[in-house]
Design a protein around this motif. Structure first.
Motif, PDB file in Angstrom:
ATOM      1  N   ALA A  45      -6.104  -8.682  -3.914  1.00 11.44           N
ATOM      2  CA  ALA A  45      -4.921  -7.829  -3.785  1.00 11.44           C
ATOM      3  C   ALA A  45      -5.276  -6.393  -4.151  1.00 11.44           C
ATOM      4  O   ALA A  45      -6.109  -6.147  -5.023  1.00 11.44           O
ATOM      5  CB  ALA A  45      -3.788  -8.337  -4.683  1.00 11.44           C
ATOM      6  N   LYS A  46      -4.651  -5.457  -3.451  1.00 11.78           N
ATOM      7  CA  LYS A  46      -4.828  -4.033  -3.719  1.00 11.78           C
ATOM      8  C   LYS A  46      -6.302  -3.622  -3.708  1.00 11.78           C
ATOM      9  O   LYS A  46      -6.756  -2.823  -4.520  1.00 11.78           O
ATOM     10  CB  LYS A  46      -4.162  -3.651  -5.044  1.00 11.78           C
ATOM     11  CG  LYS A  46      -2.651  -3.863  -5.040  1.00 11.78           C
ATOM     12  CD  LYS A  46      -2.020  -3.427  -6.334  1.00 11.78           C
ATOM     13  CE  LYS A  46      -0.505  -3.634  -6.287  1.00 11.78           C
ATOM     14  NZ  LYS A  46       0.162  -3.221  -7.530  1.00 11.78           N
ATOM     15  N   GLY A  47      -7.059  -4.233  -2.787  1.00 15.82           N
ATOM     16  CA  GLY A  47      -8.452  -3.837  -2.613  1.00 15.82           C
ATOM     17  C   GLY A  47      -9.395  -4.300  -3.695  1.00 15.82           C
ATOM     18  O   GLY A  47     -10.470  -3.724  -3.859  1.00 15.82           O
ATOM     19  N   GLU A  48      -9.023  -5.371  -4.426  1.00 20.70           N
ATOM     20  CA  GLU A  48      -9.877  -5.785  -5.538  1.00 20.70           C
ATOM     21  C   GLU A  48      -9.673  -7.258  -5.849  1.00 20.70           C
ATOM     22  O   GLU A  48      -8.580  -7.800  -5.717  1.00 20.70           O
ATOM     23  CB  GLU A  48      -9.557  -4.945  -6.778  1.00 20.70           C
ATOM     24  CG  GLU A  48     -10.406  -5.256  -8.003  1.00 20.70           C
ATOM     25  CD  GLU A  48     -10.035  -4.382  -9.186  1.00 20.70           C
ATOM     26  OE1 GLU A  48     -10.502  -3.244  -9.240  1.00 20.70           O
ATOM     27  OE2 GLU A  48      -9.259  -4.845 -10.049  1.00 20.70           O
ATOM     28  N   VAL A  49     -10.748  -7.906  -6.260  1.00 14.16           N
ATOM     29  CA  VAL A  49     -10.689  -9.237  -6.846  1.00 14.16           C
ATOM     30  C   VAL A  49     -11.585  -9.210  -8.088  1.00 14.16           C
ATOM     31  O   VAL A  49     -12.616  -8.521  -8.109  1.00 14.16           O
ATOM     32  CB  VAL A  49     -11.148 -10.318  -5.849  1.00 14.16           C
ATOM     33  CG1 VAL A  49     -12.616 -10.147  -5.486  1.00 14.16           C
ATOM     34  CG2 VAL A  49     -10.918 -11.716  -6.418  1.00 14.16           C
ATOM     35  N   VAL A  50     -11.176  -9.897  -9.134  1.00 18.04           N
ATOM     36  CA  VAL A  50     -11.910  -9.878 -10.404  1.00 18.04           C
ATOM     37  C   VAL A  50     -12.673 -11.187 -10.580  1.00 18.04           C
ATOM     38  O   VAL A  50     -12.090 -12.272 -10.457  1.00 18.04           O
ATOM     39  CB  VAL A  50     -10.957  -9.654 -11.595  1.00 18.04           C
ATOM     40  CG1 VAL A  50     -11.729  -9.722 -12.912  1.00 18.04           C
ATOM     41  CG2 VAL A  50     -10.249  -8.311 -11.465  1.00 18.04           C
ATOM     42  N   PHE A  51     -13.964 -11.067 -10.842  1.00 17.00           N
ATOM     43  CA  PHE A  51     -14.788 -12.228 -11.189  1.00 17.00           C
ATOM     44  C   PHE A  51     -14.913 -12.296 -12.702  1.00 17.00           C
ATOM     45  O   PHE A  51     -15.260 -11.315 -13.354  1.00 17.00           O
ATOM     46  CB  PHE A  51     -16.180 -12.099 -10.566  1.00 17.00           C
ATOM     47  CG  PHE A  51     -17.141 -13.178 -10.998  1.00 17.00           C
ATOM     48  CD1 PHE A  51     -17.084 -14.445 -10.441  1.00 17.00           C
ATOM     49  CD2 PHE A  51     -18.090 -12.934 -11.978  1.00 17.00           C
ATOM     50  CE1 PHE A  51     -17.951 -15.438 -10.845  1.00 17.00           C
ATOM     51  CE2 PHE A  51     -18.968 -13.917 -12.387  1.00 17.00           C
ATOM     52  CZ  PHE A  51     -18.895 -15.176 -11.815  1.00 17.00           C
ATOM     53  N   GLN A  52     -14.606 -13.465 -13.280  1.00 14.88           N
ATOM     54  CA  GLN A  52     -14.635 -13.623 -14.734  1.00 14.88           C
ATOM     55  C   GLN A  52     -15.413 -14.884 -15.102  1.00 14.88           C
ATOM     56  O   GLN A  52     -15.181 -15.953 -14.530  1.00 14.88           O
ATOM     57  CB  GLN A  52     -13.205 -13.716 -15.277  1.00 14.88           C
ATOM     58  CG  GLN A  52     -13.123 -13.994 -16.773  1.00 14.88           C
ATOM     59  CD  GLN A  52     -11.676 -14.010 -17.252  1.00 14.88           C
ATOM     60  OE1 GLN A  52     -10.935 -13.059 -17.064  1.00 14.88           O
ATOM     61  NE2 GLN A  52     -11.273 -15.109 -17.852  1.00 14.88           N
ATOM     62  N   SER A  53     -16.319 -14.767 -16.047  1.00 16.18           N
ATOM     63  CA  SER A  53     -17.085 -15.924 -16.504  1.00 16.18           C
ATOM     64  C   SER A  53     -17.585 -15.698 -17.920  1.00 16.18           C
ATOM     65  O   SER A  53     -18.173 -14.649 -18.211  1.00 16.18           O
ATOM     66  CB  SER A  53     -18.277 -16.191 -15.576  1.00 16.18           C
ATOM     67  OG  SER A  53     -19.073 -17.258 -16.076  1.00 16.18           O
ATOM     68  N   ASP A  54     -17.355 -16.665 -18.788  1.00 14.83           N
ATOM     69  CA  ASP A  54     -17.852 -16.589 -20.159  1.00 14.83           C
ATOM     70  C   ASP A  54     -19.350 -16.862 -20.236  1.00 14.83           C
ATOM     71  O   ASP A  54     -19.961 -16.674 -21.287  1.00 14.83           O
ATOM     72  CB  ASP A  54     -17.104 -17.600 -21.042  1.00 14.83           C
ATOM     73  CG  ASP A  54     -15.654 -17.205 -21.244  1.00 14.83           C
ATOM     74  OD1 ASP A  54     -15.346 -16.006 -21.140  1.00 14.83           O
ATOM     75  OD2 ASP A  54     -14.829 -18.103 -21.491  1.00 14.83           O
ATOM     76  N   ASN A  77       0.808  -1.219   0.000  1.00 16.43           N
ATOM     77  CA  ASN A  77       0.000   0.000   0.000  1.00 16.43           C
ATOM     78  C   ASN A  77       0.839   1.266   0.000  1.00 16.43           C
ATOM     79  O   ASN A  77       0.293   2.369   0.192  1.00 16.43           O
ATOM     80  CB  ASN A  77      -0.944   0.011   1.212  1.00 16.43           C
ATOM     81  CG  ASN A  77      -2.123  -0.922   1.022  1.00 16.43           C
ATOM     82  OD1 ASN A  77      -2.567  -1.159  -0.104  1.00 16.43           O
ATOM     83  ND2 ASN A  77      -2.630  -1.475   2.108  1.00 16.43           N
ATOM     84  N   CYS A  78       2.151   1.149  -0.216  1.00 19.63           N
ATOM     85  CA  CYS A  78       3.000   2.335  -0.294  1.00 19.63           C
ATOM     86  C   CYS A  78       2.580   3.218  -1.468  1.00 19.63           C
ATOM     87  O   CYS A  78       2.071   2.718  -2.485  1.00 19.63           O
ATOM     88  CB  CYS A  78       4.467   1.929  -0.451  1.00 19.63           C
ATOM     89  SG  CYS A  78       5.186   1.162   1.017  1.00 19.63           S
ATOM     90  N   ILE A  79       2.803   4.519  -1.348  1.00 17.77           N
ATOM     91  CA  ILE A  79       2.443   5.442  -2.430  1.00 17.77           C
ATOM     92  C   ILE A  79       3.144   5.044  -3.717  1.00 17.77           C
ATOM     93  O   ILE A  79       2.550   5.033  -4.802  1.00 17.77           O
ATOM     94  CB  ILE A  79       2.803   6.887  -2.032  1.00 17.77           C
ATOM     95  CG1 ILE A  79       1.953   7.325  -0.833  1.00 17.77           C
ATOM     96  CG2 ILE A  79       2.592   7.843  -3.209  1.00 17.77           C
ATOM     97  CD1 ILE A  79       2.308   8.695  -0.296  1.00 17.77           C
ATOM     98  N   LYS A  80       4.425   4.703  -3.607  1.00 19.36           N
ATOM     99  CA  LYS A  80       5.147   4.111  -4.723  1.00 19.36           C
ATOM    100  C   LYS A  80       5.261   2.609  -4.441  1.00 19.36           C
ATOM    101  O   LYS A  80       6.098   2.193  -3.650  1.00 19.36           O
ATOM    102  CB  LYS A  80       6.530   4.742  -4.882  1.00 19.36           C
ATOM    103  CG  LYS A  80       6.492   6.195  -5.334  1.00 19.36           C
ATOM    104  CD  LYS A  80       7.910   6.723  -5.566  1.00 19.36           C
ATOM    105  CE  LYS A  80       7.866   8.154  -6.091  1.00 19.36           C
ATOM    106  NZ  LYS A  80       9.240   8.684  -6.323  1.00 19.36           N
TER     107      LYS A  80
END
Length: 488
Positions: A417-426, A126-129
């Motif tokens: 990670a980084k405040g997000e998870v991606v859900f993917q489905s065709d 979570n560092c700025i850089k």
């Protein structure tokens, strides 16, 4: 590799047992590093110097890295802690930290002046850089203040040496993903499905595809597209499988496993796994496949799982337990069994090693003819879940068991990670809804799917670390997935 183990400097206060403040002074450690780095002494690549340590040694290597952040290419600390005020100075140091989920000596989160490594890793990311490679944390499930032996000797499946050999300081080049399926396994023809978990890790990205292939063996149906292999073999024989993983840059890597299915055996074997109440020293019965245990009914810190065995050699044989892809994380042998601890169990019938959380676990117990043997004998396995018994979670669990095997959706990265998870489905057509459900059963996020949308980012910022449920309402069914969030 050249391995150097600095000791505490003779004459310092840490060497004096009467005045021991448990410190490796970073300047003294650097004396050793500078000596080793002299070309006249050793041929060392200055871009490939790594630090590792356990407990107090992990504390020492964190302190050294913070004092000399330009010296190290990477860190692999175990069960340590660190101050986080200047943690962003490590943005050029790769980090793979390990910590027991149930560590009561140095908890993975929290702390006052020094924070546990789960908190430290989160702070780095979570560092700025942000760091050139995301810091990575492996939590040992059902593990306390230990676990390093099985990583250093490679029986755990977390190959830190492969990781180190692939890295160079401040080099963000594409790294191929890591994958490990563990050692080959042998079972008697099972009455329920077997689930073989993979460990996967991409140092500079995410795993986006899991492809299972049966190389040889009798006919059997199996899962595909998931990080675990699930099969229910009904015929004796050797089933040979390969898992190929693909990351978000198109890089691939593979590992293979052989599953030996026997119709009978005279070898040492585990024949059953049973739930055990360590508080009341009560056997709670066999663990069936997909058993759900309500933690509200027990003292969770004293629940345990014991192995029933056959053909083991007294005072010699051992049983080694795995949880999911945490391999060989605990070993029990006959020389440990006493009147106080008369059974082969994960936690010696107490809370020292095994504290179940609200989660799903695949537990595998393997018999060994000798406690020092590297050749496994016959295993037994179950998959079970622990809940807190809320209605929403029970419904989610039931739905997941009934229909998840028909859903090819993917959630990445795992954990979020980084405040997000991606859900993917065709299978998304538009008009579906997604609900993120807390462990208490409360709906905390809702999403509507637009036409032709195949990927949906799920916001996990501000959520406490734990297991959440993503409920997907398709037009013809409801499917629930687990989401691991590590934010604390």
């Amino acid at each position: 590799m050249i391995i150097i183990a600095p000791h505490v400097k003779l004459g310092t206060k840490c060497n004096n047992s009467a005045n021991n403040n448990y410190e490796w002074d970073p300047s003294y450690v650097d004396e050793v590093v500078r000596h080793v780095m002299k070309p006249a002494n050793y041929n060392i690549d200055p871009d490939r110097v790594f630090g590792t340590g356990i407990s107090l040694g992990a504390k020492g290597i964190w302190d050294y890295a913070l004092a000399f952040p330009g010296k190290l290419a990477g860190l692999a600390p175990f069960s340590g802690n660190a101050p986080i005020e200047n943690i962003c100075t490590l943005k050029g140091v790769a980090v793979w930290a390990f910590h027991g989920q149930a560590d009561g000596i140095i908890p993975p989160t929290g702390g006052t002046t020094r924070k546990g490594q789960q908190t430290v890793v989160e702070a780095i990311n979570n560092c700025i850089k942000p760091p050139y490679l995301p810091a990575h944390l492996t939590l040992f499930e059902a593990k306390g203040h230990n676990g390093w032996d099985q990583v250093y000797d490679r029986t755990s499946g977390y190959d830190i040496y492969e990781w180190m050999l692939a890295l160079k300081k401040n080099n963000p080049n594409n790294y191929k993903p890591m994958v490990n399926l563990g050692s080959d396994k042998s079972f008697l023809i099972p009455k329920h499905p077997l689930r073989l978990h993979s460990f996967t890790y991409d140092p500079n990205g995410n795993i986006t595809k899991y492809t299972w292939q049966k190389i040889s063996g009798p006919a059997v149906s199996f899962t595909n597209g998931k990080p675990f292999l699930q099969i229910k073999p009904t015929t004796a024989g050797t089933y040979h499988f390969r898992l190929t993983v693909t990351d978000d840059e198109g890089n691939t890597n593979s590992d293979e496993i052989k599953i030996n299915i026997l119709s009978s055996t005279t070898a040492p074997e585990v024949t059953e796994l049973r739930l055990y109440d360590g508080k009341n020293k009560a056997d709670l019965g066999p663990i069936t496949f997909n058993k759900v245990v309500n933690l509200n009914n027990y003292n969770a810190t004293l629940l345990d799982i014991k192995a029933i065995t056959k053909n083991l050699i007294p005072q010699s044989s051992s049983v080694r337990f795995e949880i999911d892809h945490n391999r060989n994380f605990n070993t029990m042998n006959d020389k440990v069994l006493t009147a106080t601890y008369p059974n082969y169990t994960i936690g010696q019938q107490n809370h020292k090693f095994f504290v179940p959380f609200v989660d799903e676990y695949t537990v595998t117990a393997t018999a060994y003819s000798d406690r020092l043997s590297t050749k496994p004998s016959i295993s037994y396995q179950v998959t079970l879940s622990f809940t807190r018994g809320t209605q929403a979670m029970d419904e989610a669990k039931s739905t997941s068991e009934n229909v998840e095997k028909r859903d090819e959706a993917t959630l990445y990265p795992a954990p979020a990670a980084k405040g997000e998870v991606v859900f993917q489905s065709d299978k998304l057509k538009g008009g579906e809804s997604l609900k993120l459900i807390a462990p208490t059963g409360v709906v905390i996020r809702e999403y509507e799917i637009a036409n032709h949308q195949k990927q949906i980012p799920i916001d996990t910022r501000g959520l406490k670390t734990g297991i959440y449920f993503l409920q997907v309402n398709y037009h013809d069914k409801i499917v629930t997935h687990k989401v691991l969030v590590q934010n604390e």
